[in-house]
Write a protein that holds these residues in place. Sequence first.
Motif, PDB file in Angstrom:
ATOM      1  N   HIS A 151       0.828  -1.204   0.000  1.00 44.21           N
ATOM      2  CA  HIS A 151       0.000   0.000   0.000  1.00 44.21           C
ATOM      3  C   HIS A 151       0.869   1.263   0.000  1.00 44.21           C
ATOM      4  N   LEU A 152       0.660   2.100  -1.016  1.00 50.45           N
ATOM      5  CA  LEU A 152       1.267   3.425  -1.073  1.00 50.45           C
ATOM      6  C   LEU A 152       0.142   4.458  -1.037  1.00 50.45           C
ATOM      7  N   ALA A 153       0.498   5.714  -0.897  1.00 48.50           N
ATOM      8  CA  ALA A 153      -0.513   6.764  -0.781  1.00 48.50           C
ATOM      9  C   ALA A 153      -1.455   6.794  -1.982  1.00 48.50           C
ATOM     10  N   GLU A 154      -0.919   6.512  -3.183  1.00 45.76           N
ATOM     11  CA  GLU A 154      -1.733   6.600  -4.392  1.00 45.76           C
ATOM     12  C   GLU A 154      -2.335   5.267  -4.818  1.00 45.76           C
ATOM     13  N   GLY A 155      -2.145   4.222  -4.012  1.00 45.21           N
ATOM     14  CA  GLY A 155      -2.731   2.931  -4.345  1.00 45.21           C
ATOM     15  C   GLY A 155      -1.783   1.785  -4.059  1.00 45.21           C
ATOM     16  N   ILE A 156      -2.165   0.596  -4.504  1.00 39.44           N
ATOM     17  CA  ILE A 156      -1.357  -0.599  -4.271  1.00 39.44           C
ATOM     18  C   ILE A 156      -0.312  -0.739  -5.376  1.00 39.44           C
ATOM     19  N   ALA A 157       0.927  -0.963  -4.969  1.00 37.24           N
ATOM     20  CA  ALA A 157       2.027  -1.171  -5.916  1.00 37.24           C
ATOM     21  C   ALA A 157       2.543  -2.591  -5.751  1.00 37.24           C
ATOM     22  N   ARG A 158       2.769  -3.262  -6.868  1.00 39.15           N
ATOM     23  CA  ARG A 158       3.252  -4.642  -6.804  1.00 39.15           C
ATOM     24  C   ARG A 158       4.298  -4.889  -7.878  1.00 39.15           C
ATOM     25  N   VAL A 159       5.123  -5.896  -7.634  1.00 47.37           N
ATOM     26  CA  VAL A 159       6.122  -6.287  -8.622  1.00 47.37           C
ATOM     27  C   VAL A 159       5.579  -7.459  -9.427  1.00 47.37           C
ATOM     28  N   SER A 160       6.016  -7.568 -10.680  1.00 45.87           N
ATOM     29  CA  SER A 160       5.579  -8.668 -11.537  1.00 45.87           C
ATOM     30  C   SER A 160       6.388  -9.928 -11.274  1.00 45.87           C
ATOM     31  N   SER A 161       7.682  -9.732 -10.993  1.00 45.40           N
ATOM     32  CA  SER A 161       8.536 -10.870 -10.645  1.00 45.40           C
ATOM     33  C   SER A 161       9.717 -10.361  -9.839  1.00 45.40           C
ATOM     34  N   ILE A 162      10.301 -11.260  -9.049  1.00 44.57           N
ATOM     35  CA  ILE A 162      11.447 -10.889  -8.224  1.00 44.57           C
ATOM     36  C   ILE A 162      12.272 -12.137  -7.937  1.00 44.57           C
ATOM     37  N   LYS A 163      13.586 -12.002  -8.009  1.00 44.44           N
ATOM     38  CA  LYS A 163      14.466 -13.122  -7.690  1.00 44.44           C
ATOM     39  C   LYS A 163      15.804 -12.595  -7.196  1.00 44.44           C
ATOM     40  N   VAL A 164      16.521 -13.443  -6.471  1.00 47.88           N
ATOM     41  CA  VAL A 164      17.837 -13.075  -5.952  1.00 47.88           C
ATOM     42  C   VAL A 164      18.883 -13.303  -7.028  1.00 47.88           C
ATOM     43  N   ARG A 165      19.689 -12.285  -7.271  1.00 46.03           N
ATOM     44  CA  ARG A 165      20.793 -12.415  -8.224  1.00 46.03           C
ATOM     45  C   ARG A 165      22.123 -12.675  -7.522  1.00 46.03           C
ATOM     46  N   ARG A 166      22.305 -12.072  -6.338  1.00 45.52           N
ATOM     47  CA  ARG A 166      23.574 -12.237  -5.626  1.00 45.52           C
ATOM     48  C   ARG A 166      23.381 -11.860  -4.160  1.00 45.52           C
ATOM     49  N   LYS A 167      24.125 -12.537  -3.290  1.00 49.83           N
ATOM     50  CA  LYS A 167      24.073 -12.226  -1.865  1.00 49.83           C
ATOM     51  C   LYS A 167      25.436 -11.752  -1.375  1.00 49.83           C
ATOM     52  N   HIS A 168      25.423 -10.710  -0.545  1.00 48.06           N
ATOM     53  CA  HIS A 168      26.620 -10.229   0.128  1.00 48.06           C
ATOM     54  C   HIS A 168      26.414 -10.388   1.635  1.00 48.06           C
ATOM     55  N   LYS A 169      27.409 -10.035   2.406  1.00 49.48           N
ATOM     56  CA  LYS A 169      27.306 -10.208   3.856  1.00 49.48           C
ATOM     57  C   LYS A 169      26.159  -9.399   4.455  1.00 49.48           C
ATOM     58  N   GLN A 170      26.016  -8.152   4.006  1.00 50.56           N
ATOM     59  CA  GLN A 170      25.011  -7.279   4.614  1.00 50.56           C
ATOM     60  C   GLN A 170      23.990  -6.739   3.610  1.00 50.56           C
ATOM     61  N   SER A 171      23.996  -7.280   2.411  1.00 49.53           N
ATOM     62  CA  SER A 171      23.043  -6.801   1.404  1.00 49.53           C
ATOM     63  C   SER A 171      22.745  -7.909   0.395  1.00 49.53           C
ATOM     64  N   THR A 172      21.712  -7.668  -0.403  1.00 49.95           N
ATOM     65  CA  THR A 172      21.284  -8.624  -1.422  1.00 49.95           C
ATOM     66  C   THR A 172      20.976  -7.877  -2.709  1.00 49.95           C
ATOM     67  N   ILE A 173      21.389  -8.450  -3.834  1.00 51.10           N
ATOM     68  CA  ILE A 173      21.051  -7.864  -5.132  1.00 51.10           C
ATOM     69  C   ILE A 173      19.882  -8.649  -5.719  1.00 51.10           C
ATOM     70  N   LEU A 174      18.802  -7.938  -5.996  1.00 48.34           N
ATOM     71  CA  LEU A 174      17.585  -8.532  -6.525  1.00 48.34           C
ATOM     72  C   LEU A 174      17.374  -8.117  -7.974  1.00 48.34           C
ATOM     73  N   GLU A 175      16.738  -8.988  -8.734  1.00 47.35           N
ATOM     74  CA  GLU A 175      16.243  -8.605 -10.058  1.00 47.35           C
ATOM     75  C   GLU A 175      14.731  -8.479  -9.952  1.00 47.35           C
ATOM     76  N   MET A 176      14.220  -7.296 -10.261  1.00 48.93           N
ATOM     77  CA  MET A 176      12.799  -7.022 -10.112  1.00 48.93           C
ATOM     78  C   MET A 176      12.224  -6.520 -11.430  1.00 48.93           C
ATOM     79  N   VAL A 177      11.011  -6.975 -11.745  1.00 52.16           N
ATOM     80  CA  VAL A 177      10.301  -6.507 -12.932  1.00 52.16           C
ATOM     81  C   VAL A 177       9.016  -5.825 -12.482  1.00 52.16           C
TER      82      VAL A 177
END
Length: 238
Positions: A151-177
């Motif tokens: 939920h955002l102020a102007e409505g519901i926002a959603r992603v079409s797809s999401i997956k992990v591309r790489r993991k680091h010690k304190q962060s993660t790189i995601l691929e999002m569409v």
Amino acid sequence: MQKILAAAGIGSRRQCEELIRMGRVEVDRKVVTELGFRADPLRQKIAVDGVPIRQEKPLYYAVYKPDGVVCTSRDPSGRTRVIDLVPEREARLFAVGRLDLHSEGLILVTNDGELANRLTHPKFGLPKTYLVQVAGEPDREVFAKLMRGVHLAEGIARVSSIKVRRKHKQSTILEMVLNEGRNREIRRIMAKVGHKVQRLKRIAVGPVRLGKMLPGDARPLTRDEIAALRRETTRRPV
């Protein structure tokens, strides 16, 4: 009228509609403020801010926007604009859509206002792909929330797809569409689920990909890419 202005490279159709509403468009030296006004660019004199329009050759570029470059056509602060990175200096070019100041990656630049309008219109849901580095390690529950919608102020926002591309010690790189284009959408939805965005790079707009381009690079789109974009905006709306 807005279609004529867009075809002349004045801006996207929405931008041209705003110019008309503001009284900045003249036909045969008479101000036009009606969006449905019809004119003949071959027989009538059409001007914006007193400058006659001209029909330009359509131009299409892919640009790698670096961090700190703005997508607006005008910037009072004098910062570098995306259109400044394109070698073509004669045409009135503008960015298709936007990336926020500190995001980077692929953005399309053109003078074809009609195509730009269709590419950014929500009803076509043009997919845009991003690499997003976030703090921490999002789990399956977070992914499920993003797919269901946040939920955002102007409505519901959603992603079409999401997956992990790489993991680091304190962060993660995601691929999002995403098929939407709300302002700072990815940063806002990731903040909602507790994972601050550290870096955001767009790697594809529909069928056009960033590939091996480097920050600041600009290249003309190929005929196949232009044709593919047109197909994306003539298929059945989502």
